[in-house]
Motif scaffolding. Structure first.
Motif, PDB file in Angstrom:
ATOM      1  N   ARG A 115      11.688   7.521  -2.590  1.00 55.21           N
ATOM      2  CA  ARG A 115      11.340   8.567  -1.624  1.00 55.21           C
ATOM      3  C   ARG A 115      12.467   9.594  -1.529  1.00 55.21           C
ATOM      4  NH1 ARG A 115      10.021   7.248   4.517  1.00 55.21           N
ATOM      5  NH2 ARG A 115      11.548   5.695   4.004  1.00 55.21           N
ATOM      6  N   ASN A 116      13.711   9.140  -1.511  1.00 57.78           N
ATOM      7  CA  ASN A 116      14.839  10.072  -1.451  1.00 57.78           C
ATOM      8  C   ASN A 116      14.885  10.962  -2.682  1.00 57.78           C
ATOM      9  OD1 ASN A 116      15.566   9.029   1.024  1.00 57.78           O
ATOM     10  ND2 ASN A 116      17.071   7.619   0.172  1.00 57.78           N
ATOM     11  N   ARG A 117      14.552  10.416  -3.842  1.00 49.10           N
ATOM     12  CA  ARG A 117      14.521  11.235  -5.064  1.00 49.10           C
ATOM     13  C   ARG A 117      13.409  12.269  -5.000  1.00 49.10           C
ATOM     14  NH1 ARG A 117      15.744   6.231  -8.780  1.00 49.10           N
ATOM     15  NH2 ARG A 117      18.003   6.422  -8.827  1.00 49.10           N
ATOM     16  N   ILE A 118      12.252  11.880  -4.465  1.00 52.44           N
ATOM     17  CA  ILE A 118      11.144  12.829  -4.334  1.00 52.44           C
ATOM     18  C   ILE A 118      11.538  13.957  -3.392  1.00 52.44           C
ATOM     19  CG2 ILE A 118       8.816  13.110  -3.359  1.00 52.44           C
ATOM     20  CD1 ILE A 118       8.193  10.304  -4.480  1.00 52.44           C
ATOM     21  N   ARG A 119      12.138  13.613  -2.265  1.00 57.77           N
ATOM     22  CA  ARG A 119      12.547  14.639  -1.301  1.00 57.77           C
ATOM     23  C   ARG A 119      13.624  15.549  -1.885  1.00 57.77           C
ATOM     24  NH1 ARG A 119      13.023  11.050   4.235  1.00 57.77           N
ATOM     25  NH2 ARG A 119      10.785  10.913   4.666  1.00 57.77           N
ATOM     26  N   THR A 120      14.593  14.985  -2.594  1.00 55.09           N
ATOM     27  CA  THR A 120      15.668  15.779  -3.189  1.00 55.09           C
ATOM     28  C   THR A 120      15.129  16.724  -4.242  1.00 55.09           C
ATOM     29  OG1 THR A 120      17.234  13.993  -2.773  1.00 55.09           O
ATOM     30  CG2 THR A 120      17.888  15.664  -4.375  1.00 55.09           C
ATOM     31  N   SER A 121      14.230  16.245  -5.084  1.00 52.95           N
ATOM     32  CA  SER A 121      13.678  17.121  -6.122  1.00 52.95           C
ATOM     33  C   SER A 121      12.858  18.247  -5.500  1.00 52.95           C
ATOM     34  CB  SER A 121      12.833  16.326  -7.115  1.00 52.95           C
ATOM     35  OG  SER A 121      11.680  15.816  -6.492  1.00 52.95           O
ATOM     36  N   ALA A 122      12.168  17.969  -4.399  1.00 53.59           N
ATOM     37  CA  ALA A 122      11.406  19.023  -3.723  1.00 53.59           C
ATOM     38  C   ALA A 122      12.339  20.063  -3.115  1.00 53.59           C
ATOM     39  CB  ALA A 122      10.513  18.416  -2.646  1.00 53.59           C
ATOM     40  N   GLU A 123      13.462  19.615  -2.523  1.00 49.19           N
ATOM     41  CA  GLU A 123      14.429  20.554  -1.961  1.00 49.19           C
ATOM     42  C   GLU A 123      15.039  21.418  -3.055  1.00 49.19           C
ATOM     43  OE1 GLU A 123      17.304  18.260   0.141  1.00 49.19           O
ATOM     44  OE2 GLU A 123      15.863  17.603   1.654  1.00 49.19           O
ATOM     45  N   ASN A 124      15.393  20.803  -4.192  1.00 45.94           N
ATOM     46  CA  ASN A 124      15.964  21.559  -5.305  1.00 45.94           C
ATOM     47  C   ASN A 124      14.964  22.567  -5.850  1.00 45.94           C
ATOM     48  OD1 ASN A 124      18.306  20.120  -5.021  1.00 45.94           O
ATOM     49  ND2 ASN A 124      17.841  18.694  -6.674  1.00 45.94           N
ATOM     50  N   PHE A 125      13.694  22.173  -5.905  1.00 49.30           N
ATOM     51  CA  PHE A 125      12.667  23.060  -6.414  1.00 49.30           C
ATOM     52  C   PHE A 125      12.488  24.274  -5.506  1.00 49.30           C
ATOM     53  CE2 PHE A 125       8.211  24.410  -6.759  1.00 49.30           C
ATOM     54  CZ  PHE A 125       8.188  24.737  -8.119  1.00 49.30           C
ATOM     55  N   THR A 126      12.454  24.048  -4.194  1.00 43.83           N
ATOM     56  CA  THR A 126      12.264  25.170  -3.266  1.00 43.83           C
ATOM     57  C   THR A 126      13.495  26.080  -3.229  1.00 43.83           C
ATOM     58  OG1 THR A 126      12.950  23.766  -1.411  1.00 43.83           O
ATOM     59  CG2 THR A 126      10.593  23.994  -1.801  1.00 43.83           C
ATOM     60  N   GLN A 127      14.683  25.499  -3.418  1.00 42.10           N
ATOM     61  CA  GLN A 127      15.886  26.346  -3.451  1.00 42.10           C
ATOM     62  C   GLN A 127      15.904  27.193  -4.722  1.00 42.10           C
ATOM     63  OE1 GLN A 127      19.194  23.705  -3.065  1.00 42.10           O
ATOM     64  NE2 GLN A 127      18.904  23.408  -0.866  1.00 42.10           N
ATOM     65  N   ALA A 128      15.431  26.644  -5.838  1.00 41.53           N
ATOM     66  CA  ALA A 128      15.409  27.380  -7.086  1.00 41.53           C
ATOM     67  C   ALA A 128      14.372  28.490  -7.049  1.00 41.53           C
ATOM     68  CB  ALA A 128      15.118  26.442  -8.255  1.00 41.53           C
ATOM     69  N   ALA A 129      13.308  28.276  -6.301  1.00 41.54           N
ATOM     70  CA  ALA A 129      12.250  29.302  -6.227  1.00 41.54           C
ATOM     71  C   ALA A 129      12.747  30.449  -5.378  1.00 41.54           C
ATOM     72  CB  ALA A 129      10.991  28.709  -5.612  1.00 41.54           C
ATOM     73  N   LEU A 139       0.870  -1.170   0.000  1.00 39.33           N
ATOM     74  CA  LEU A 139       0.000   0.000   0.000  1.00 39.33           C
ATOM     75  C   LEU A 139       0.906   1.218   0.000  1.00 39.33           C
ATOM     76  CD1 LEU A 139      -2.663  -0.952   2.647  1.00 39.33           C
ATOM     77  CD2 LEU A 139      -3.121  -0.317   0.301  1.00 39.33           C
ATOM     78  N   GLY A 140       0.615   2.184  -0.846  1.00 40.94           N
ATOM     79  CA  GLY A 140       1.476   3.348  -0.913  1.00 40.94           C
ATOM     80  C   GLY A 140       0.686   4.629  -0.982  1.00 40.94           C
ATOM     81  N   ALA A 141       1.300   5.702  -0.533  1.00 39.18           N
ATOM     82  CA  ALA A 141       0.691   7.024  -0.580  1.00 39.18           C
ATOM     83  C   ALA A 141       1.777   8.052  -0.826  1.00 39.18           C
ATOM     84  CB  ALA A 141      -0.037   7.333   0.720  1.00 39.18           C
ATOM     85  N   GLN A 142       1.477   8.967  -1.712  1.00 37.76           N
ATOM     86  CA  GLN A 142       2.395  10.068  -1.970  1.00 37.76           C
ATOM     87  C   GLN A 142       1.838  11.302  -1.293  1.00 37.76           C
ATOM     88  OE1 GLN A 142       2.977  11.039  -6.069  1.00 37.76           O
ATOM     89  NE2 GLN A 142       4.627  12.458  -5.644  1.00 37.76           N
ATOM     90  N   ILE A 143       2.632  11.884  -0.413  1.00 38.26           N
ATOM     91  CA  ILE A 143       2.225  13.067   0.330  1.00 38.26           C
ATOM     92  C   ILE A 143       2.697  14.279  -0.462  1.00 38.26           C
ATOM     93  CG2 ILE A 143       2.361  14.284   2.533  1.00 38.26           C
ATOM     94  CD1 ILE A 143       1.214  11.434   2.735  1.00 38.26           C
ATOM     95  N   VAL A 144       1.795  15.192  -0.756  1.00 34.05           N
ATOM     96  CA  VAL A 144       2.154  16.424  -1.454  1.00 34.05           C
ATOM     97  C   VAL A 144       1.855  17.586  -0.532  1.00 34.05           C
ATOM     98  CG1 VAL A 144       1.807  15.510  -3.769  1.00 34.05           C
ATOM     99  CG2 VAL A 144      -0.102  16.532  -2.585  1.00 34.05           C
ATOM    100  N   GLY A 145       2.576  18.651  -0.699  1.00 29.55           N
ATOM    101  CA  GLY A 145       2.381  19.822   0.156  1.00 29.55           C
ATOM    102  C   GLY A 145       3.711  20.440   0.497  1.00 29.55           C
ATOM    103  N   MET A 146       3.841  20.903   1.728  1.00 33.59           N
ATOM    104  CA  MET A 146       5.053  21.600   2.145  1.00 33.59           C
ATOM    105  C   MET A 146       6.277  20.697   2.099  1.00 33.59           C
ATOM    106  SD  MET A 146       4.041  24.626   2.627  1.00 33.59           S
ATOM    107  CE  MET A 146       5.365  25.403   3.507  1.00 33.59           C
ATOM    108  N   GLU A 147       6.148  19.465   2.581  1.00 32.19           N
ATOM    109  CA  GLU A 147       7.250  18.516   2.569  1.00 32.19           C
ATOM    110  C   GLU A 147       6.787  17.231   1.900  1.00 32.19           C
ATOM    111  OE1 GLU A 147       9.099  17.922   6.341  1.00 32.19           O
ATOM    112  OE2 GLU A 147       8.990  20.046   6.851  1.00 32.19           O
TER     113      GLU A 147
END
Length: 184
Positions: free
Chosen positions: A170-184, A29-37
């Motif tokens: 999961r690590n790739r999702i977290r890394t891409s989110a960090e890169n996205f927020t740093q670029a913004a 069973l899996g869930a992708q959490i979207v939002g702040m983190e």
């Protein structure tokens, strides 16, 4: 995965042992959490995924209800027992579901009102629309990119390999989110 092809020396016959794949299934069973983190949550199950397993996953892993589906009635009614504190979600939670058999079972849909009282809303995607379900893309990427070696011979080994693949995803999702927020 079954062996799709092999090679052998000229004049020698390739013999591929056939493994018994019954009872070597690992359901997740899996869930992708979207939002702040952004995050990825999953839970391996030994048996088949039914409405009771799904309801427990939603209550414990997504909603954070420590007692699980067993205390959903008490939490939704606002009744506090000595061992079970009065529970309320801090932020609303929307769970997007497709029309899998466990998702539309009466045992799961019948709890919709109770889930709404504790701050968990269920949103069902239209039929036959896997492209709208983001977790399907994550599952496909984890299966074909992060789980390349498929030579496990036991259920425990398969489960460990699945956990490793989903951890990499999961690590790739977290890394891409960090890169996205740093670029913004």
């Amino acid at each position: 995965m079954p062996t799709g092809y092999t090679w052998s020396r000229i004049g020698q016959r390739a013999v591929v042992p056939k493994e018994d794949t019954r009872s070597r299934r690992v359901d997740v069973l899996g869930a992708q959490i979207v939002g702040m983190e952004p995050d990825l949550l999953w839970q391996r199950t030994d048996g088949r995924i039914d409405a009771a397993v799904l309801l427990d996953f939603v209550c414990v892993r997504l909603a954070g209800l420590s007692g699980g589906a067993g205390v959903l009635d008490l939490a939704a009614d606002g009744v506090g027992v000595d061992s079970i504190p009065l529970w309320c979600r801090g932020r609303p939670c929307t769970v997007v579901l497709d029309n899998a058999s466990a998702h539309v079972a009466k045992a799961f849909r019948g709890r919709r009102r109770q889930l709404a009282k504790i701050g968990v809303e269920l949103f069902y995607l239209p039929s036959c629309s896997p492209e709208s379900n983001d977790i399907e893309l994550v599952r496909r990427q984890a299966k074909y990119e992060d789980y390349p070696q498929r030579t496990q011979t036991s259920t425990d080994d398969i489960g460990q390999a699945v956990d490793e693949a989903l951890t990499r995803r999961r690590n790739r999702i977290r890394t891409s989110a960090e890169n996205f927020t740093q670029a913004a």
